[in-house]
Structures are given as structure tokens and as C-alpha cells.
Design a protein around this motif. Structure first.
Motif, short mmCIF file in Angstrom:
data_model
loop_
_atom_site.label_atom_id
_atom_site.label_comp_id
_atom_site.label_asym_id
_atom_site.label_seq_id
_atom_site.Cartn_x
_atom_site.Cartn_y
_atom_site.Cartn_z
N ASP A 138 8.05 0.40 7.41
CA ASP A 138 7.85 1.79 7.80
C ASP A 138 9.18 2.51 8.06
O ASP A 138 9.25 3.73 7.97
CB ASP A 138 7.00 1.86 9.07
N PHE A 139 10.21 1.73 8.40
CA PHE A 139 11.50 2.34 8.73
C PHE A 139 12.61 1.48 8.13
O PHE A 139 12.65 0.26 8.32
CB PHE A 139 11.65 2.42 10.26
N ILE A 140 13.52 2.14 7.41
CA ILE A 140 14.65 1.46 6.78
C ILE A 140 15.94 2.03 7.35
O ILE A 140 16.33 3.15 7.01
CB ILE A 140 14.63 1.63 5.25
N MET A 156 17.59 -1.85 -4.51
CA MET A 156 16.51 -1.52 -3.57
C MET A 156 16.91 -0.48 -2.53
O MET A 156 16.13 0.39 -2.17
CB MET A 156 16.06 -2.78 -2.82
N PHE A 157 18.14 -0.62 -2.04
CA PHE A 157 18.55 0.22 -0.92
C PHE A 157 19.57 1.27 -1.33
O PHE A 157 20.25 1.87 -0.49
CB PHE A 157 19.07 -0.67 0.21
N ARG A 212 14.78 7.22 1.87
CA ARG A 212 14.96 5.78 1.68
C ARG A 212 13.63 5.09 1.43
O ARG A 212 13.51 4.22 0.56
CB ARG A 212 15.60 5.16 2.93
N ARG A 213 12.62 5.46 2.20
CA ARG A 213 11.31 4.85 2.04
C ARG A 213 10.73 5.15 0.66
O ARG A 213 10.20 4.26 -0.01
CB ARG A 213 10.36 5.36 3.14
N PRO A 216 0.84 -1.21 0.00
CA PRO A 216 0.00 0.00 0.00
C PRO A 216 0.86 1.25 0.00
O PRO A 216 2.07 1.19 0.22
CB PRO A 216 -0.79 -0.12 1.31
N ALA A 217 0.24 2.38 -0.23
CA ALA A 217 0.96 3.65 -0.24
C ALA A 217 1.66 3.86 1.10
O ALA A 217 1.24 3.33 2.13
CB ALA A 217 -0.01 4.79 -0.50
N LEU A 218 2.74 4.62 1.07
CA LEU A 218 3.50 4.87 2.30
C LEU A 218 2.62 5.50 3.37
O LEU A 218 1.89 6.45 3.12
CB LEU A 218 4.66 5.82 2.00
N HIS A 219 2.71 4.95 4.57
CA HIS A 219 2.03 5.55 5.71
C HIS A 219 2.98 6.53 6.37
O HIS A 219 4.16 6.23 6.52
CB HIS A 219 1.62 4.48 6.73
#
Length: 311
Positions: free
Chosen positions: A235-237, A305-306, A48-49, A23-26
Motif C-alpha cells: 500500500d505504501f512504497i 520495479m522502483f 510509485r504505486r 488485486p487492484a490498488l486500494h
């Protein structure tokens, strides 16, 4: 055999084609954050997110889940008090993160007094796949999900040094013996018997072999296959390269006790020099140019990805 060859020739990017988009970023709940010193870390976090979200959107086309949910969440640890889910990435601060989770959950008073064996073999923390489907879905939708990653080549070299350059009652007899038997010509009896003394080049031959004599291990498995970042919306990277700052910011975000700080100590082999860019460079010198390229290709998705720079 033909089907196997076709599968091997597919781009790694195809691994994520045909899966549900997250889903879209919260927005992160920043209610607990005090003080303005976290501004730069918060800004880096949002970038990052957004970067990962854009990557996943770009490389997903059809919407069809191809992996069973229980398998997707098998590396995720649960801490119910503060409603957090942590996907374990070995060699990216995971031992100290599990110590912190034990403190958060009330299982320990301090992260500094928890032994390595208690962390990894104590069975104190529950994983998400131990819950029923309703429990899994509820936590995935409600809890704060976080992951800490590391430069893929640094993580790989760190794992090799840890498991093969020090006495190890599991990795030497299980992995070492199989690696030496297949990839070392004229291996002596002692090496075949103990599995000790695996060379980095031999380890890479094993890693890149589509017919490995023994399976993969979480310490060098790709993050894309451990934590499924395009299927689970983290939610957190956090990054190992900014581990302390990222971790302490995250602890504020989830309302951790003010006196709980992320541990600074090295979990094992504390006298060893940390695996750095320079250390990695020395190990990569043992490989041919082709082996270096193939090793990068193996971790291609993790690099993309990162947003890590290719070596």
C-alpha cells in the motif's frame, strides 16, 4: 548442468511470469493525515504505486502461484496495534523502522533508546510467517502493507562497507573466509584464517558467481526476492532517498502518536560518510566494465520495479 545453464540464460523478468497478479490498488486511508504539507509526498506515493502496479501487470501473464505463501511473507514484520505490515529491506532504513514498530506496539517508549542488538537480536517483533495461514491471509488483506527501498547499487555498496570494512564476528569468518579462499590468488595465511580485508572486486565476483562458495544474504539479496512486490500488493512504497519525509507521512497515515517521528540517527558507524552516489562511483571504479554491467543486470528487476535510473 544443461538445465542449470538454461535457467541462467532466462531473462530475470521470467521470474515473475506465471504468478497471481495482486488485486487492484486500494486507496490509502488518509483519515489521520492533518495539514496540507504532505501533498507532494502523497502525489509521489501514488505515482510509485501506480508505476509498480503497471510493471507487474506488464510482466505477468499466466495466473499460477509458484512460491509458497509462508516463504513469500518471511521478511514481513507485524505490528497489530496500528495494523501494519513492514517488509524489511536491509540498508534502506530497516533498523530505525524496527525501532519505530517497537514504539508503535508499546514495547518501547522512544525509538532513540533502543540499541542495535535489541533491534536485531531481541526477538521483540513477530514476523508474518509465525502466524497460521488464516492469520497470514487476514493480515495481508486487512493491514496496511509498506516497504522502503533504495537505489540498488547504493544499497549494495552500503552493505559491503558495513559488513566487510569494519570488524564483524559473523561476516568475516563466514563470508570473508569463503570469498578470499575462492577469489584471491596467493592469499596469505592471516587473510584465510580471519576472512578480514575482503576487497570490493572479490565481493562482486562472489555475488555474480552461479556457484558461490557460500549462499546469498539478505543484505544484498534483490528486493524482488525479499519482498515479492508483484505478489504482495504494498500500500505504501517509501524510498531511502526521501526517507524522513516518506516515513513521517506514513506514520500519519496509520495514526501513529503525534510525538513519534522517524529517527534521524545513523544506526552504526556514525562517523563514516554515508553511502552516496559519489561514494558508489569510487567503488565501481574497481570493477571492469563487464563486471559493472553484470552487477546492474543482477539488480535489473529492482531498478525497473522502483523506477531507479541505471548507473
Amino acid at each position: 548442468r544443461l538445465r542449470e545453464q538454461q535457467k541462467m540464460s532466462e531473462s530475470p523478468l521470467n521470474w515473475f511470469r506465471g504468478v497471481y497478479l495482486p488485486p487492484a490498488l486500494h486507496p490509502l486511508n488518509k483519515t489521520f493525515v492533518k495539514g496540507g504539507e504532505w501533498q507532494d509526498i502523497d502525489s509521489a506515493q501514488e505515482k510509485r504505486r501506480a508505476f509498480l502496479q503497471d510493471f507487474c501487470r506488464k510482466y505477468n501473464s499466466r495466473k499460477k502461484l509458484q512460491t509458497h505463501l509462508v516463504h513469500l511473507v518471511s521478511r514481513i514484520y507485524v505490528e497489530d496495534r496500528h495494523k501494519v505490515l513492514y517488509c524489511e529491506v536491509p540498508k534502506a532504513g530497516c533498523s530505525n523502522w524496527k525501532r519505530v514498530l517497537m514504539v508503535l506496539s508499546g514495547l518501547a517508549a522512544s525509538a532513540n533508546n533502543i540499541s542495535h542488538d535489541d533491534v536485531h537480536y531481541g526477538k521483540h517483533l513477530r514476523k508474518l510467517d509465525s502466524f497460521d495461514l488464516k492469520g497470514i491471509y487476514t493480515r495481508l488483506n486487512v493491514y496496511t502493507k509498506f516497504i522502503f527501498v533504495r537505489d540498488p547499487m547504493e544499497r549494495l555498496v552500503s552493505a559491503f562497507r558495513d559488513k566487510f570494512e569494519h570488524p564483524n564476528s559473523y561476516y568475516h569468518p563466514v563470508f570473508g573466509k569463503a570469498i578470499i579462499k575462492k577469489y584471491r590468488h596467493h592469499a596469505d595465511e592471516e587473510a584465510l584464517k580471519t576472512g578480514s580485508g575482503v576487497k570490493f572486486k572479490e565481493f562482486i565476483q562472489y555475488l555474480l558467481d552461479s556457484h558461490r562458495p557460500i549462499g546469498m544474504d539478505i543484505h544484498w539479496e534483490q528486493v524482488s526476492k525479499l519482498c515479492y512486490p508483484c505478489l504482495i500488493n504494498y500500500d505504501f512504497i517509501g524510498k531511502f532517498e526521501s526517507l524522513e519525509e516518506d516515513a513521517n507521512y506514513f506514520l500519519q497515515l496509520v495514526g501513529a502518536p503525534a510525538n513519534l517521528k522517524f529517527p534521524k540517527f545513523k544506526d552504526r558507524h556514525s562517523s563514516d560518510k554515508r553511502t552516496s552516489t559519489e561514494v558508489v562511483r569510487q567503488y565501481l571504479k574497481e570493477l571492469s566494465k563487464e563486471e559493472r554491467q553484470l552487477t546492474y543486470d543482477f539488480y535489473y528487476l529492482d531498478y525497473l520495479m522502483f523506477n531507479y535510473t541505471s548507473p
